[in-house]
Each structure stands twice: as structure tokens, then as C-alpha cells.
Motif scaffolding. Structure first.
Motif, mmCIF file in Angstrom:
data_model
loop_
_atom_site.group_PDB
_atom_site.id
_atom_site.type_symbol
_atom_site.label_atom_id
_atom_site.label_comp_id
_atom_site.label_asym_id
_atom_site.label_seq_id
_atom_site.Cartn_x
_atom_site.Cartn_y
_atom_site.Cartn_z
ATOM 1 N N ALA A 124 35.233 34.572 31.142
ATOM 2 C CA ALA A 124 34.665 35.751 31.803
ATOM 3 C C ALA A 124 33.164 35.570 32.031
ATOM 4 C CB ALA A 124 34.940 36.998 30.978
ATOM 5 N N ARG A 125 32.461 35.009 31.064
ATOM 6 C CA ARG A 125 31.020 34.773 31.213
ATOM 7 C C ARG A 125 30.724 33.710 32.264
ATOM 8 N NH1 ARG A 125 31.260 35.201 25.546
ATOM 9 N NH2 ARG A 125 31.231 32.936 25.334
ATOM 10 N N LEU A 169 38.133 41.233 31.854
ATOM 11 C CA LEU A 169 38.800 40.807 33.080
ATOM 12 C C LEU A 169 39.875 41.822 33.464
ATOM 13 C CD1 LEU A 169 39.155 37.087 32.029
ATOM 14 C CD2 LEU A 169 37.668 37.926 33.861
ATOM 15 N N GLY A 196 36.735 39.264 37.486
ATOM 16 C CA GLY A 196 35.669 39.733 36.610
ATOM 17 C C GLY A 196 35.042 41.010 37.126
#
Length: 196
Positions: A124-125, A169, A196
């Protein structure tokens, strides 16, 4: 993935796996994924195997990095036109907002269940805002080794939905199927593309 036995199986059977999974063109799931990525976008194939999916993404004009823990798989993926392949494990993903999309097709299922939240958070990052994340896993419960000795974590749709949401997410519709894998068994699977 860092399990030595699983990596050993893939190193020993890389050519057989490539023959099993090779296609002249992308399947429907991959074609839909490619169509949703911004033109020329940067994509990470996380757990790329022999690089078949990465090849199709590169052929569609995407900038593709392909990572795998198996040296033999990376050697095959590196032969695919337009694909930058390297040997790496899931924990090597430390980038921030670097990718327009990440494709993890039947790869994260080899991580222990306890590690899945950490890996999903890293994914996700690593995605740019609105980036896409595809994951496909075998459906079921628990953790086990298959007939070849590969370690698996099994997932339900509800469980995977929670894990994705906890990582920030938003999952889309799930797809399901049953296919024969490298071990010869017919196994149910689920896949989903989240953003995202």
C-alpha cells in the motif's frame, strides 16, 4: 518469500513451471489489469516466476520490474523483452509511492500468515495514490505444505478482504476458479484487484 524449501522447489522446477504457466497473450484478468494501469505506468510484478505476466505488461508499454526469490525464476524472467528482473523477497519492498500498480499473482500465498499484514502495508505504501494492486491466492483456511513441499497460506474472500482493508486498500470484485498447479492437484483460487 523466504522459505528455503519453497524456493528450492521453484529453483529445481523453474522450466516446468514456465511451461505450465506460459501463454501467447495475457489472460482476461491480466488484460483487464493492464487496461486499468495508466499508459506507460510503472509496475512491479512481485513474485514474478518465469516472467510471463511481466512480458505481457511490458509488451503493452508499461515499465515493468519483476522480483522473485528464486534465482532460476529470475534468470528466466530476465530473458523477457522489456523486463527488469531481480532476485528479491517481499521484505525488500520499501519504496514509497513508487508504482502505479503491483501484480502479486499466486506469490504472497507463500508468505506465512503472520507476515501478510506487514507485506500488504508495504505494498500500500509503495503504490502511488489510486494505484492498483492485484492479488491471487489459493482458497481455503490455514497453512500447509503441498505435495512438492511448498509452503502455503490459504485465504477466504472475507479474510482477504479484511487484510486488504486493514492495509488501506479497497478491494474490487473477486474472481474465482479451479486450476491444476505444478503439484498436479486441482485447487480453488480467488483473485481481486484493489486500489489505494
Amino acid at each position: 518469500m523466504t522459505d528455503p524449501e519453497t524456493i528450492r522447489v521453484y529453483d529445481a522446477r523453474a522450466g516446468e513451471y514456465a511451461a505450465l504457466t506460459g501463454r501467447d497473450g495475457p489472460d482476461r484478468t491480466l488484460a483487464d489489469f493492464i487496461a486499468r494501469v495508466v499508459p506507460g505506468g510503472r509496475v512491479l510484478d512481485l513474485g514474478c516466476g518465469p516472467g510471463g505476466s511481466a512480458r505481457h505488461m511490458a509488451a503493452a508499454g508499461l515499465q515493468v520490474e519483476a522480483w522473485d526469490a528464486s534465482a532460476e525464476m529470475v534468470a528466466l524472467a530476465a530473458r523477457q523483452p522489456g523486463v527488469a528482473a531481480r532476485q528479491a523477497v517481499f521484505d525488500d519492498l520499501t519504496a514509497i509511492a513508487a508504482y502505479d500498480a503491483i501484480w502479486a499473482n499466486f506469490s504472497l500465498l507463500h508468505a506465512p500468515r503472520a507476515d501478510i499484514p506487514r507485506h500488504l502495508s508495504a505494498i500500500a505504501r509503495a503504490l502511488r495514490p489510486g494505484g492498483l494492486f492485484h492479488i491471487a491466492v489459493k482458497e481455503g483456511k490455514g497453512e500447509a505444505r503441498d505435495a512438492l513441499g511448498r509452503g502455503y497460506t490459504y485465504f477466504t474472500e472475507a479474510g482477504l478482504t479484511r487484510l486488504l482493508q486493514d492495509a488501506g486498500l479497497t478491494p474490487g470484485p473477486f474472481k474465482r476458479g479451479v486450476d491444476k498447479g505444478l503439484s498436479g492437484s486441482m485447487d480453488p483460487w480467488i483473485s481481486v484487484t484493489a486500489h489505494g
